[in-house]
Design a protein around this motif. Sequence first.
Motif, short mmCIF file in Angstrom:
data_model
loop_
_atom_site.label_atom_id
_atom_site.label_comp_id
_atom_site.label_asym_id
_atom_site.label_seq_id
_atom_site.Cartn_x
_atom_site.Cartn_y
_atom_site.Cartn_z
N ASN A 1 27.61 -14.68 89.92
CA ASN A 1 27.71 -14.57 91.37
C ASN A 1 28.77 -13.58 91.82
N ALA B 1 32.56 -19.85 96.56
CA ALA B 1 32.00 -20.53 95.39
C ALA B 1 33.11 -21.29 94.68
N ARG C 1 28.13 -23.73 96.46
CA ARG C 1 28.21 -22.41 97.07
C ARG C 1 27.99 -22.53 98.58
#
Length: 271
Positions: free
Chosen positions: A79, A157, A175
Motif C-alpha cells: 500500500n 493504514a 485502512r
Amino acid sequence: MKRIVALAVAAFLGGTAASAQAGETSGFFDWVHGDWYLTVGAAGFAAPEFEGASDMVFRATPMISLGKVGPEARFTSRNDNISLSLMDTGSFRTGPVGKILFSRDSSDSDELKGLNDVKWGGELGAFAEFYPTDWLRVRGELRQGLRAHEGMVGDIAVDAFKDVTETIRVSGGPRLSFASADYFDTYYGVNAEESAASGLAEYDPGGGLKSAGVGGAITWKATEKVTASLFGEYARLLGPAADSSLVKERGSVNQFMVGMSTTYRFDFKIP
C-alpha cells in the motif's frame, strides 16, 4: 483541506530547519551522507476495472522506496506509495510521497460509456509513519492530484506484523481513505451532459470519507535482498463515492483486491 496541507508543510519545513540549526558545524544537506537503500519491484493483482466497478481486471504497478538506513528494521507494505524518507529516527519516518494514476477512458468499459475520460497523471504529497510498538506501524499519506484530478487524497493504514519464521512475516490491519470534492467529481461525478450521454443520474459530490476496509499480507524474505508477498485487500466505499450514481446503478460499494509482489533492495553509500 488546503489550509491543513499548508500547516503540515510548514511544520515539516520548520522541523527540518530546526534540525539544521542544531548542528553548528553541520551543513544543511549533511543528512545526505551515509548509508542508503533503494527498493524497486512490481505488484500484479486483480482489482476492480475502475474505482467503484463490480467487475475485476488484472493490473500491474511499480513499487519504489528510497531512504536512509535506520537503526531498526522497518515494515513496508504494498500500500505504500513511492516515497523518499528525509527524516528517519528508527521509530518515525517522514518525507515526500508520490502515486502514479492511470487514465480512465469511456471505452474501457460499457459502464463508463458517455462519461468524460480521465487523463493519466499522479499525486504528490507527504507521508509520515511511526511505530507505537515494535510490532505495529501507523502510516498516513496526504497527496495533491496532478493532471488526472485537482483534488486532495488522504490514506491512513495501521498494520500489525509478526515474524512466524526467520523468513516469513504475516501482517494486516485497517485502512481509511478520504478525499476532497474535486477528486470525487473527477471519478464519481456525473454532470448534465454526461447524464444525457450515459443514462446515469446527475451527481455532484462533495468531499469526505472515501472508503474503509482491511488488508493483509504474507511476506517471504527469499534472500537478504529479495522479498515476495501475497496480499489481499477489501474496501467498502463510503460517503460521496458510495452515493454516486455510477456506483449505485452500475458498480458496487464492495471493492476487492488480491495479488502478489516482488522487490529487490539495493544498498549504497553517499560519502
